[in-house]
Design an enzyme around this catalytic site. Structure first.
Site, PDB file in Angstrom:
ATOM      1  N   LYS A 139       0.823  -1.203   0.000  1.00 49.12           N
ATOM      2  CA  LYS A 139       0.000   0.000   0.000  1.00 49.12           C
ATOM      3  C   LYS A 139       0.863   1.263   0.000  1.00 49.12           C
ATOM      4  O   LYS A 139       1.956   1.283   0.596  1.00 49.12           O
ATOM      5  CB  LYS A 139      -0.902  -0.037   1.238  1.00 49.12           C
ATOM      6  CG  LYS A 139      -1.889   1.105   1.381  1.00 49.12           C
ATOM      7  CD  LYS A 139      -2.705   0.901   2.659  1.00 49.12           C
ATOM      8  CE  LYS A 139      -3.623   2.072   2.952  1.00 49.12           C
ATOM      9  NZ  LYS A 139      -4.375   1.878   4.211  1.00 49.12           N
TER      10      LYS A 139
ATOM     11  N   SER B 279      -8.935   2.643   4.086  1.00 44.49           N
ATOM     12  CA  SER B 279      -8.145   3.208   2.999  1.00 44.49           C
ATOM     13  C   SER B 279      -7.313   2.174   2.242  1.00 44.49           C
ATOM     14  O   SER B 279      -6.588   2.514   1.299  1.00 44.49           O
ATOM     15  CB  SER B 279      -7.198   4.285   3.567  1.00 44.49           C
ATOM     16  OG  SER B 279      -6.314   3.725   4.529  1.00 44.49           O
TER      17      SER B 279
ATOM     18  N   SER C 150      -8.997   0.535   8.535  1.00 46.02           N
ATOM     19  CA  SER C 150      -8.650   0.493   7.116  1.00 46.02           C
ATOM     20  C   SER C 150      -8.193  -0.863   6.586  1.00 46.02           C
ATOM     21  O   SER C 150      -8.030  -1.017   5.375  1.00 46.02           O
ATOM     22  CB  SER C 150      -7.576   1.540   6.802  1.00 46.02           C
ATOM     23  OG  SER C 150      -8.125   2.826   6.893  1.00 46.02           O
TER      24      SER C 150
END
Length: 470
Positions: free
Chosen positions: A74, A151, A175
């Site tokens: 990520k 996220s 997230s």
């Protein structure tokens, strides 16, 4: 081999590579083709490694349990040597490339993972969706008008599409678990301090954590084994585990004391479909021999939410300053909500910040007292059944933004404030066949309990073959 990850998890494919039933290079290039095809539909990966960068990634992969497995990291809370970490922001898109891997990324490589790219995230990970102005929205493979959550939505979308068996994810308020829920995946947020965040000390006053989203419980457990442990100078350290987390998935959890919630703490009610999902899950747990009753921890949800806002705003302001190295964001460099958070953060006093951290700690003690009487707290992962694209927008007022945010983090963020482990397990489904994650929380340091229970549920109610149609 095209649909290999539809039937095999990462550990199973790594075993095939180790026994030379699949060539590592063949796996890599076949997976890259599949990733690019899936990304054309989903917009989940922001950067693909090519040429020398990809060759170096292959060479850096160790002979660990995931030897040869392609992996994406990520664009947040983790640095990969040779690439910038954009944090999902236009302002940081031209950051200098990282010289070194962060500690967790170095451990990923030693575990055998071949990093092939970076996955999409909301700007600074602030939103529970993945629709950054920089890079554009990631869509949910279950239905393209829906968000995969955030996220860590880029990672979740690509795994839900079965282009990878697992992918890196981070969690500052939900997230990992939110996109796991919306994408029908398993997602575990570890205890505070379980995985080092080095070279940084902490993020969000200790609320931030990292691991992955995965198609199987055992993949998450094995990666947790590979990443567990501190680095010199870490401010937190979780209790040492007894045995491996992978071993925990191979043993029965015993008879657990489970409390369940019909609504978020501090709320009047919850969507009937979610109440029914919790009740069905409670009955499943009873059928497996666990003691189940309705009970709720006592903590001030409003105070915890306000404290989270203080910590989030102050960290946004400070992190922008630190990363900018003297540059000042101009008009349009930051998304409106990010800009508003930063402006608020710049006005927060040291006194207010310390009070917010004290609320985190008080909430942790209150949850600790609750887990003296229970082993597990059950609820839905999020307080809604789906998330249409555009529901939570970063280009509107803070009031409107936070209105959309509230049901997304109603169950998850308290776990970050308290530092306790929690997981989303894909056990329920809507009438129109969308996944509903069920949320399980345990006492600080008790990831093994969660993983043992998750493996038991996975065996009793398999979910891996229930996946989006291409």
């Amino acid at each position: 081999m095209e649909d290999l990850f539809s039937t095999h998890d990462a550990l199973a494919v790594a075993k095939l590579v180790r026994h030379r039933q699949i060539g590592a290079r063949e796996l890599l290039y076949t997976t890259l083709v599949r990733l690019r095809e899936a990304n054309g539909r989903l917009n989940a990966i922001t950067d693909f490694y090519e040429g020398d960068l990809l060759d170096r990634s292959v060479a850096a992969a160790g002979d660990g349990p995931f030897h040869g497995i392609p992996f994406v990291v990520k664009q947040l809370m983790a640095d990969c040597a040779g690439t910038p970490t954009t944090v999902g922001s236009r302002f940081f898109a031209k950051q200098p490339v990282a010289v070194n891997d962060s500690a967790a990324v170095a451990r990923m490589r030693r575990a055998g993972l071949v990093i092939v790219g970076r996955s999409n995230t909301s700007e600074f990970g602030l939103a529970p969706t993945t629709e950054p102005a920089f890079g554009g929205a990631t869509v949910n493979p279950w239905r393209v008008d829906l968000s995969p959550g955030g996220s860590s939505g880029g990672s979740a979308a690509i795994v839900a599409a079965r282009a990878l068996p697992m992918a890196h994810a981070t969690d500052g308020g939900g997230s990992i678990r939110i996109p796991a829920s919306l994408c029908g995946l398993f997602g575990l947020k570890p205890s505070r301090g379980r995985i080092s965040l080095a070279p940084i000390g902490e993020t969000l006053a200790g609320a931030g954590a990292q691991l992955c989203v995965s198609i199987s419980v055992r993949d998450s457990a094995a990666l947790l084994d590979a990443l567990t442990g501190g680095e010199p100078g870490d401010p937190y350290g979780a209790p040492e585990a007894r045995g491996s987390f992978l071993d925990a998935t191979k043993r029965a959890p015993g008879r657990l004391r489970v409390a369940f919630l019909r609504k978020p703490v501090g709320w009047e009610s919850m969507e009937p479909a979610l109440v029914a999902a919790v009740e069905r899950t409670a009955k499943r747990l009873e059928a497996l021999g666990h003691h189940v009753e309705e009970a709720a921890p006592e903590y001030d949800a409003a105070a915890a939410g306000k404290a989270f806002g203080t910590v989030m705003c102050a960290n946004t302001f400070t992190n922008i300053q630190l990363r900018a190295n003297g540059r000042v964001p101009g008009p349009g460099d930051l998304e409106p909500v990010t800009q508003l958070y930063a402006e608020q953060g710049g006005r927060i006093s040291a006194h207010d910040y310390i009070r917010a951290v004290q609320v985190f700690h008080r909430t942790g003690r209150q949850l600790g007292a609750f887990f003296e009487g229970f082993d597990i707290l059950l609820s839905p992962t999020i307080a809604r059944t789906s998330l249409p694209l555009g529901t939570v927008r970063m280009d509107e007022s803070l009031e409107k933004y936070e209105e959309g945010l509230a049901p997304m983090v109603a169950f998850t963020s308290v776990c970050n404030a308290a530092g306790v482990p929690a997981m989303s397990v894909p056990l329920e489904w809507t009438e129109d066949d969308l996944p509903i994650g069920m949320h399980f929380v345990a006492r600080y340091g008790a990831e093994a309990t969660l993983l043992s229970l998750a493996a038991q549920l996975e065996q009793a109610h398999p979910w891996r073959n229930r996946r989006p149609r291409r």
